[in-house]
Design a protein around this motif. Structure first.
Motif, mmCIF file in Angstrom:
data_model
loop_
_atom_site.group_PDB
_atom_site.id
_atom_site.type_symbol
_atom_site.label_atom_id
_atom_site.label_comp_id
_atom_site.label_asym_id
_atom_site.label_seq_id
_atom_site.Cartn_x
_atom_site.Cartn_y
_atom_site.Cartn_z
ATOM 1 N N ILE A 164 27.457 56.201 47.800
ATOM 2 C CA ILE A 164 28.935 55.270 47.804
ATOM 3 C C ILE A 164 29.855 55.737 47.420
ATOM 4 C CG2 ILE A 164 27.392 52.834 47.767
ATOM 5 C CD1 ILE A 164 28.063 53.043 44.462
ATOM 6 N N VAL A 165 31.086 55.266 47.660
ATOM 7 C CA VAL A 165 32.278 55.724 47.053
ATOM 8 C C VAL A 165 31.641 56.055 45.571
ATOM 9 C CG1 VAL A 165 34.718 55.453 46.296
ATOM 10 C CG2 VAL A 165 33.865 54.713 49.188
ATOM 11 N N PRO A 166 32.083 57.315 45.128
ATOM 12 C CA PRO A 166 32.381 57.125 43.475
ATOM 13 C C PRO A 166 33.190 55.972 42.622
ATOM 14 C CG PRO A 166 32.886 59.349 43.920
ATOM 15 C CD PRO A 166 32.810 58.350 45.234
ATOM 16 N N THR A 167 32.241 55.586 41.800
ATOM 17 C CA THR A 167 32.118 54.119 41.178
ATOM 18 C C THR A 167 31.856 53.863 39.601
ATOM 19 O OG1 THR A 167 31.928 52.669 43.957
ATOM 20 C CG2 THR A 167 32.637 51.093 41.680
ATOM 21 N N HIS A 168 33.434 53.802 39.075
ATOM 22 C CA HIS A 168 33.294 53.543 37.015
ATOM 23 C C HIS A 168 33.742 51.874 37.568
ATOM 24 C CE1 HIS A 168 33.819 54.962 33.236
ATOM 25 N NE2 HIS A 168 34.541 54.356 33.103
ATOM 26 N N TRP A 169 32.559 51.808 36.820
ATOM 27 C CA TRP A 169 32.718 49.954 36.315
ATOM 28 C C TRP A 169 32.161 49.651 34.889
ATOM 29 C CZ3 TRP A 169 30.336 48.061 40.837
ATOM 30 C CH2 TRP A 169 29.737 48.319 41.449
ATOM 31 N N SER A 170 33.470 50.873 34.244
ATOM 32 C CA SER A 170 33.670 50.208 33.320
ATOM 33 C C SER A 170 35.307 50.314 32.480
ATOM 34 C CB SER A 170 33.420 50.455 31.987
ATOM 35 O OG SER A 170 33.783 50.468 30.617
ATOM 36 N N PRO A 171 36.167 49.396 31.756
ATOM 37 C CA PRO A 171 37.927 49.893 32.047
ATOM 38 C C PRO A 171 37.706 50.510 31.246
ATOM 39 C CG PRO A 171 37.041 47.627 30.403
ATOM 40 C CD PRO A 171 36.250 48.030 31.766
ATOM 41 N N VAL A 182 41.351 52.931 42.825
ATOM 42 C CA VAL A 182 41.409 52.194 43.326
ATOM 43 C C VAL A 182 40.870 51.764 41.904
ATOM 44 C CG1 VAL A 182 41.203 50.550 45.157
ATOM 45 C CG2 VAL A 182 41.855 53.129 45.566
ATOM 46 N N VAL A 183 41.403 50.053 41.602
ATOM 47 C CA VAL A 183 41.288 49.401 41.252
ATOM 48 C C VAL A 183 40.907 47.589 41.262
ATOM 49 C CG1 VAL A 183 40.833 48.290 38.025
ATOM 50 C CG2 VAL A 183 42.202 50.765 38.789
ATOM 51 N N LYS A 184 39.635 47.119 41.503
ATOM 52 C CA LYS A 184 39.716 45.860 41.965
ATOM 53 C C LYS A 184 38.718 45.555 40.757
ATOM 54 C CE LYS A 184 36.791 48.386 45.737
ATOM 55 N NZ LYS A 184 36.297 48.486 46.961
ATOM 56 N N PRO A 185 38.860 44.095 41.601
ATOM 57 C CA PRO A 185 37.212 43.557 40.962
ATOM 58 C C PRO A 185 35.995 43.335 42.006
ATOM 59 C CG PRO A 185 38.691 41.845 41.943
ATOM 60 C CD PRO A 185 39.439 43.327 41.875
ATOM 61 N N HIS A 206 44.816 47.771 34.215
ATOM 62 C CA HIS A 206 44.217 46.502 35.117
ATOM 63 C C HIS A 206 43.115 46.018 35.092
ATOM 64 C CE1 HIS A 206 44.228 44.595 38.756
ATOM 65 N NE2 HIS A 206 43.895 45.003 39.088
ATOM 66 N N ALA A 207 41.880 47.646 34.601
ATOM 67 C CA ALA A 207 40.323 47.517 34.654
ATOM 68 C C ALA A 207 40.415 46.306 33.526
ATOM 69 C CB ALA A 207 40.051 48.838 34.593
ATOM 70 N N ALA A 208 40.906 46.927 31.995
ATOM 71 C CA ALA A 208 40.427 45.968 30.903
ATOM 72 C C ALA A 208 40.964 44.269 31.627
ATOM 73 C CB ALA A 208 41.700 46.863 30.057
ATOM 74 N N ALA A 209 42.273 44.042 31.690
ATOM 75 C CA ALA A 209 43.142 42.572 32.091
ATOM 76 C C ALA A 209 41.312 41.736 32.964
ATOM 77 C CB ALA A 209 44.167 43.018 32.974
ATOM 78 N N LEU A 210 40.750 42.989 34.145
ATOM 79 C CA LEU A 210 39.808 41.587 34.821
ATOM 80 C C LEU A 210 38.028 41.905 33.847
ATOM 81 C CD1 LEU A 210 40.055 44.498 37.763
ATOM 82 C CD2 LEU A 210 41.019 42.153 37.903
ATOM 83 N N ALA A 211 38.206 42.797 33.221
ATOM 84 C CA ALA A 211 36.654 42.229 32.040
ATOM 85 C C ALA A 211 37.249 41.498 31.177
ATOM 86 C CB ALA A 211 36.319 43.847 31.550
ATOM 87 N N ALA A 212 38.714 41.247 30.266
ATOM 88 C CA ALA A 212 38.743 40.539 29.711
ATOM 89 C C ALA A 212 38.788 38.639 30.188
ATOM 90 C CB ALA A 212 39.999 41.177 29.486
ATOM 91 N N ALA A 213 39.454 39.143 31.292
ATOM 92 C CA ALA A 213 38.509 37.688 32.210
ATOM 93 C C ALA A 213 37.468 37.729 33.437
ATOM 94 C CB ALA A 213 39.651 38.036 33.578
ATOM 95 N N GLY A 214 36.896 38.269 32.181
ATOM 96 C CA GLY A 214 35.451 38.123 33.031
ATOM 97 C C GLY A 214 34.694 38.937 34.109
#
Length: 271
Positions: free
Chosen positions: A102-109, A119-122, A143-151
């Protein structure tokens, strides 16, 4: 004659330009099709031989309701694609379980890799919603941290320049049989937004793309009326999966003369 529901959503502007062609092809295949709003409480879904999930494009804000609806429908009739597929496919964390490139993906802020562009997305999103593209690592982290903070689970990926030259290739399969492929215009190029229409042109997929797509299909045990497998190439030229669309994908049926009939044949086989 079989009777099938074409599950859609209420949209006064009626953006679903594939529906009429699909229903016409069903009629030619001996299947009576009726468009029904998926969240209409008056519909008796058990009266249909099958319910085909199509343009349910408003489910995102009500994913739990949508999945509950899918499970209810499946208790009374055949649902295509099945509820278990819809539940998995509407959360992109499924990419971690595929067992294919798959496209290299990091799953944590935290501890973002150093990439030239991000590219950062939920993980639960559609149409580039809440997605950003940036060269600023700090903005990507925020942006990643904001997504994580929103669950919400963030997905952080490198922006691939190959998308500009090679493009995304979407392979369309009906009942696991290849129908056609298109090259899709990138949605995150400068000046575009997720609301912009995605353009495409017909494409003959390369053998390595077909091989990867068929590995993806082999990893999914449930019946699949339709599957759109979106691939891109890494800088080294190897194909990887960008996304698998099994819920409500646009199928680019007008780009292949036989596509409407291919879909109707697949439905008839699964009834």
């Amino acid at each position: 004659m079989s009777i099938c529901a074409y599950a859609t959503f209420y949209n006064p502007e009626d953006h679903d330009d594939e529906r009429d062609g699909v229903l016409a092809a069903w009629r030619e295949a001996g299947i009576e099709g009726r468009a029904e709003q998926w969240d209409d409480p008056t519909v008796d879904w058990s009266a249909y031989d099958a319910v085909v999930v199509r343009s349910v494009w408003d489910y995102l804000d009500r994913r739990a309701d949508f999945l509950a609806w899918a499970r209810r429908v499946e208790r009374g009739t055949k649902l295509l694609n099945p509820a278990a597929v819809l539940e998995s496919n509407t959360d992109k964390t499924y990419l971690r379980e595929l067992g294919v490139p798959i496209v290299p993906t990091h799953w944590s802020p935290e501890r973002l890799p150093y990439w030239e562009e991000y590219v950062v997305k939920p993980a639960i999103s559609a149409g580039a919603r809440d997605t950003i593209r940036t060269t600023d690592r700090g903005r990507a982290e925020a942006h990643a941290a904001a997504l994580a903070a929103a669950g919400r689970v963030p997905m952080i990926q490198p922006y691939l320049d190959m998308v500009e030259s090679e493009g995304e290739t979407s392979l369309l399969y009906f009942n696991r049989r290849f129908s056609h492929a298109v090259r899709r215009t990138p949605m995150l190029t400068p000046g575009k937004t997720g609301a912009d229409q995605v353009l495409a042109d017909p494409r003959t997929p390369a053998p390595d793309q077909v091989e990867l797509a068929e590995k993806v299909l082999a990893a999914i045990p449930q019946a699949l009326l339709y599957a759109r497998i979106d691939l891109v190439r890494l800088p080294d030229g190897s194909p990887v999966v960008m996304e698998i669309e099994l819920t409500e994908p646009y199928l680019y049926l007008r780009y292949e003369p036989r596509a409407f009939a291919n879909l109707a044949t697949a439905l008839r086989e699964l009834l």
